[in-house]
Motif scaffolding. Sequence first.
Motif, PDB file in Angstrom:
ATOM      1  N   PHE A 256     -82.735 -15.812 -48.141  1.00  0.00           N
ATOM      2  CA  PHE A 256     -82.570 -15.126 -48.790  1.00  0.00           C
ATOM      3  C   PHE A 256     -81.315 -14.349 -49.752  1.00  0.00           C
ATOM      4  N   CYS A 257     -80.565 -14.172 -48.729  1.00  0.00           N
ATOM      5  CA  CYS A 257     -79.057 -13.471 -49.192  1.00  0.00           C
ATOM      6  C   CYS A 257     -78.387 -14.319 -50.333  1.00  0.00           C
ATOM      7  N   ARG A 258     -79.140 -16.185 -50.402  1.00  0.00           N
ATOM      8  CA  ARG A 258     -78.576 -16.926 -51.268  1.00  0.00           C
ATOM      9  C   ARG A 258     -79.153 -16.572 -52.427  1.00  0.00           C
ATOM     10  N   VAL A 259     -80.322 -16.771 -52.411  1.00  0.00           N
ATOM     11  CA  VAL A 259     -80.738 -16.802 -53.516  1.00  0.00           C
ATOM     12  C   VAL A 259     -80.728 -15.616 -54.258  1.00  0.00           C
ATOM     13  N   SER A 260     -80.821 -14.476 -53.832  1.00  0.00           N
ATOM     14  CA  SER A 260     -80.778 -12.967 -54.404  1.00  0.00           C
ATOM     15  C   SER A 260     -79.494 -12.363 -54.932  1.00  0.00           C
ATOM     16  N   GLY A 261     -78.205 -12.885 -54.056  1.00  0.00           N
ATOM     17  CA  GLY A 261     -77.183 -12.614 -53.942  1.00  0.00           C
ATOM     18  C   GLY A 261     -76.831 -10.869 -52.947  1.00  0.00           C
ATOM     19  N   ASP A 325     -66.181  -6.767 -57.412  1.00  0.00           N
ATOM     20  CA  ASP A 325     -65.444  -7.646 -57.858  1.00  0.00           C
ATOM     21  C   ASP A 325     -64.892  -7.998 -56.387  1.00  0.00           C
ATOM     22  N   GLU A 326     -64.555  -6.789 -55.346  1.00  0.00           N
ATOM     23  CA  GLU A 326     -64.012  -7.015 -54.169  1.00  0.00           C
ATOM     24  C   GLU A 326     -65.213  -8.136 -53.550  1.00  0.00           C
ATOM     25  N   HIS A 327     -66.063  -8.304 -53.578  1.00  0.00           N
ATOM     26  CA  HIS A 327     -67.474  -8.969 -52.739  1.00  0.00           C
ATOM     27  C   HIS A 327     -67.465  -9.979 -53.629  1.00  0.00           C
ATOM     28  N   GLU A 328     -67.402 -10.570 -52.446  1.00  0.00           N
ATOM     29  CA  GLU A 328     -68.227 -12.812 -52.555  1.00  0.00           C
ATOM     30  C   GLU A 328     -69.381 -13.474 -52.065  1.00  0.00           C
ATOM     31  N   ASN A 329     -69.732 -12.550 -53.496  1.00  0.00           N
ATOM     32  CA  ASN A 329     -71.455 -12.987 -53.560  1.00  0.00           C
ATOM     33  C   ASN A 329     -71.974 -14.012 -52.406  1.00  0.00           C
ATOM     34  N   PRO A 330     -72.979 -14.764 -51.878  1.00  0.00           N
ATOM     35  CA  PRO A 330     -73.553 -15.876 -51.439  1.00  0.00           C
ATOM     36  C   PRO A 330     -74.199 -16.381 -52.517  1.00  0.00           C
ATOM     37  N   GLU A 331     -74.537 -17.460 -52.722  1.00  0.00           N
ATOM     38  CA  GLU A 331     -74.846 -18.396 -53.453  1.00  0.00           C
ATOM     39  C   GLU A 331     -75.600 -19.579 -53.169  1.00  0.00           C
ATOM     40  N   ALA A 332     -76.717 -20.096 -53.936  1.00  0.00           N
ATOM     41  CA  ALA A 332     -78.248 -20.953 -52.834  1.00  0.00           C
ATOM     42  C   ALA A 332     -77.334 -21.719 -54.796  1.00  0.00           C
ATOM     43  N   ASP A 333     -77.530 -23.055 -53.947  1.00  0.00           N
ATOM     44  CA  ASP A 333     -77.502 -24.185 -55.278  1.00  0.00           C
ATOM     45  C   ASP A 333     -78.795 -24.688 -55.346  1.00  0.00           C
ATOM     46  N   GLU A 336     -81.839 -25.324 -52.890  1.00  0.00           N
ATOM     47  CA  GLU A 336     -81.896 -24.183 -52.144  1.00  0.00           C
ATOM     48  C   GLU A 336     -83.231 -23.108 -53.812  1.00  0.00           C
ATOM     49  N   HIS A 337     -82.549 -23.557 -54.250  1.00  0.00           N
ATOM     50  CA  HIS A 337     -83.446 -22.785 -55.297  1.00  0.00           C
ATOM     51  C   HIS A 337     -84.781 -23.199 -55.301  1.00  0.00           C
ATOM     52  N   GLN A 338     -85.164 -24.591 -55.645  1.00  0.00           N
ATOM     53  CA  GLN A 338     -85.560 -25.493 -55.539  1.00  0.00           C
ATOM     54  C   GLN A 338     -86.972 -25.322 -53.871  1.00  0.00           C
ATOM     55  N   GLN A 339     -86.028 -25.077 -53.504  1.00  0.00           N
ATOM     56  CA  GLN A 339     -86.905 -25.372 -51.866  1.00  0.00           C
ATOM     57  C   GLN A 339     -86.952 -23.597 -51.455  1.00  0.00           C
ATOM     58  N   ALA A 340     -87.371 -22.696 -52.096  1.00  0.00           N
ATOM     59  CA  ALA A 340     -87.459 -21.477 -52.540  1.00  0.00           C
ATOM     60  C   ALA A 340     -88.574 -20.700 -53.306  1.00  0.00           C
ATOM     61  N   ASN A 341     -88.768 -21.831 -54.533  1.00  0.00           N
ATOM     62  CA  ASN A 341     -89.147 -21.616 -55.445  1.00  0.00           C
ATOM     63  C   ASN A 341     -91.250 -22.675 -54.705  1.00  0.00           C
TER      64      ASN A 341
END
Length: 354
Positions: A256-261, A325-333, A336-341
């Motif tokens: 969820f965090c990687r998909v949403s950022g 910009d001080e934060h490093e956002n989690p990112e889905a590859d 992972e986006h396909q898995q979420a869908n």
Amino acid sequence: MLSIALATVATLLLGITLLARLPVHWWWIRACEFPRMQIASLALMTLLLAPFAETPWQWLALVGGLATLVIQACYILPWTRLWPVQVQRAESGHDERCVRLLVANVLTPNRNAEGLIALINQHSPDIVLTLESDDWWGQQLDAALASQWPHAVRIPQDNLYGMHLYSRLPLVSPQIERLIQDDIPSISTGVTLDCGDDIQLYAVHPRPPAPNESKESLWRDAELLLIGKRIRDDSVPTLVAGDLNDVAWSRTTRLFCRVSGMLDPRRGRAMFNTFHAHYRLLRWPLDHVFSSEHFTLRDMRRLPEFGSDHFPILTTLCYRPSRADEHENPEADHDEHQQANETIREGKARDQED
């Protein structure tokens, strides 16, 4: 006997640890993700006792205990002070840009409304979100909060999934949604801060994977990931709060965090275990507050229990887009986006459980 017992315990702990890594929705597999701290503690005890065991059982105890401890530590450590913080600390001042949010799962049969109301009056949050609140709880909260928290969304239900939202700050176009299951509501609303800026808030409480609730985590996972995709698509300052019926380090919550950022203010600070309030040795973080990169953290704390099986959690976040910009956002590859869908599609298509 000690040798065999230690080897058996070490093997069992490693088996549970590996089961939790399987990418399936069965409730008994997903439940293995919850007690990571407890499993790690037992693995450490096994390691400490292993030197007293006889070979070959000693080696089984050592290898099984060490492997379990290492794997569990990889999941646990980000929610300790040994890890870098994910949400940066807020500077002093700018109070008009901050929002103070109290989340409390009240436990429907609990009737100590006075205890919760006393905590609300003591800490004076801007927003109060209650979960599992039915008609009785709504009446108690209305009588106590309506004057100071006049903006409200009420969803009284007697199925353990009612929720009430009370706000001192104006709400913008609040909506009650039932995203995946018809009897599981969520709230989506804008909130106008004292500085005049609007942010988005999602209040959620999906059904847990448990034998008396749902045989699979599919519908919980689909709801969280659907909200995550919406957050990613909207790209507006956003908070997500509620009882996710999932732990911070689970496969689904991390996805969820990687998909949403979205960012987790507990990372690098503490676990803030909110359940179970009555059993000290069986606790994990079920109640959550996530923020987008636009926020910094002023304070987060677990409040005293008031008769519920959950502790309330109080979080103060400050809207500071200039520090994004001080934060490093989690990112889905892509996978992972396909898995979420796929999870969302299956959750919508499959027959819903009662």
